[in-house]
Design a protein around this motif. Structure first.
Motif, PDB file in Angstrom:
ATOM      1  N   SER A  12       0.946  -1.155  -0.028  1.00 47.93           N
ATOM      2  CA  SER A  12       0.330   0.255   0.361  1.00 47.93           C
ATOM      3  C   SER A  12       1.500   1.511  -0.239  1.00 47.93           C
ATOM      4  CB  SER A  12      -0.851  -0.115   1.300  1.00 47.93           C
ATOM      5  OG  SER A  12      -1.790   0.997   1.546  1.00 47.93           O
ATOM      6  N   SER A  87      -4.316  -0.077  -8.715  1.00 46.96           N
ATOM      7  CA  SER A  87      -4.943  -0.655  -8.252  1.00 46.96           C
ATOM      8  C   SER A  87      -5.625  -2.131  -8.833  1.00 46.96           C
ATOM      9  CB  SER A  87      -5.875   0.229  -7.010  1.00 46.96           C
ATOM     10  OG  SER A  87      -4.745   1.264  -6.196  1.00 46.96           O
ATOM     11  N   THR A 111      -2.255  -1.145  -3.407  1.00 50.84           N
ATOM     12  CA  THR A 111      -3.203  -0.805  -2.938  1.00 50.84           C
ATOM     13  C   THR A 111      -2.598   0.410  -3.341  1.00 50.84           C
ATOM     14  OG1 THR A 111      -4.767  -2.471  -2.051  1.00 50.84           O
ATOM     15  CG2 THR A 111      -4.964   0.442  -1.541  1.00 50.84           C
TER      16      THR A 111
END
Lengths: 114, 114
Positions: A12, A87, A111
């Motif tokens: 992320s 993503s 992400t």
């Protein structure tokens, strides 16, 4: 037997950061092909790039780049200046001469946060 | 041109039942492969057909079978369904049987076994 390992299960980052997805492969074949696929939530696997075992030249396509190193059996994928649309789950895969089947890694869920 | 199309999109079955999944390759593509993708994992190779003949088979039980028709479309059949058969089933096509060709994937059929 062939094997592909993607050690990063999830990554992320914040938008505009650079991110590298790692891929390590195992095969005894001297002729083989490496692939990267992107899987958005819709489920379809989208082909990104193919590399054969005789071509270690790195490749850049827009914000995407790939680093292939036979010495470390790695085929890493870097996204520069990431965007939210990047993503997805990314898969590294391997096929060997004489067998069209793809051997996939476990995938890395990327992400990108706004 | 249309991409790889799969039907149905979603399917719910109970244990012990039989299921048939269908795939139409990209026009002009003669090779079709089937993959099973369990949630959170990479796709696993099940079968490959080229010119209506089986060219590859993965490590799946005999409950799994497939065939390819003269128009190059394909069916995947699974008998005596088990809970563990719940997965996304992906179909991919290529022009010919060659390990260096990128495979083009459909959106998949999501099979749920109750």
């Amino acid at each position: 037997a062939q094997k592909v390992t993607q050690a990063q299960t999830e990554i992320s980052v914040v938008e505009k950061e650079d991110v590298t997805l790692d891929c390590v492969y195992e095969t005894r074949d001297t002729t083989y092909y490496l692939f990267w696929y992107k899987q958005p939530p819709s489920g379809e696997l989208v082909f990104l790039i193919r590399r054969n075992s005789f071509d270690e030249q790195n490749e850049i396509s827009g914000r995407y780049s790939w680093n292939f190193q036979k010495s470390t059996s790695s085929f890493n994928f870097t996204i520069t200046a990431s965007q939210v649309v990047d993503s997805a789950v990314y898969f590294c895969a391997l096929s060997v001469a004489g067998a069209q089947k793809l051997v996939f890694g476990q995938g890395t869920r990327l992400t990108i946060n706004p | 041109d249309a991409g790889v199309t799969q039907s149905p999109t979603h399917l719910i079955k109970t244990r012990g039942q039989h299921v048939t999944l269908r795939c139409s390759p990209i026009s002009g593509h003669k090779s079709v492969s089937w993959y099973q993708q369990v949630l959170g994992q990479g796709p696993q190779f099940i079968f490959q057909y080229y010119e209506k003949e089986e060219r590859g088979r993965g490590n799946f039980p005999d409950r799994f079978s497939a065939r390819q028709f003269p128009n190059y479309s394909s069916e995947l059949n699974v008998n005596a369904l088990l809970l563990g058969d719940s997965a996304l089933y992906l179909c991919a096509s290529t022009v010919t049987y060659a390990e260096n060709q990128p495979q083009h994937f459909g959106d998949g059929t999501r099979l749920s076994i109750l």
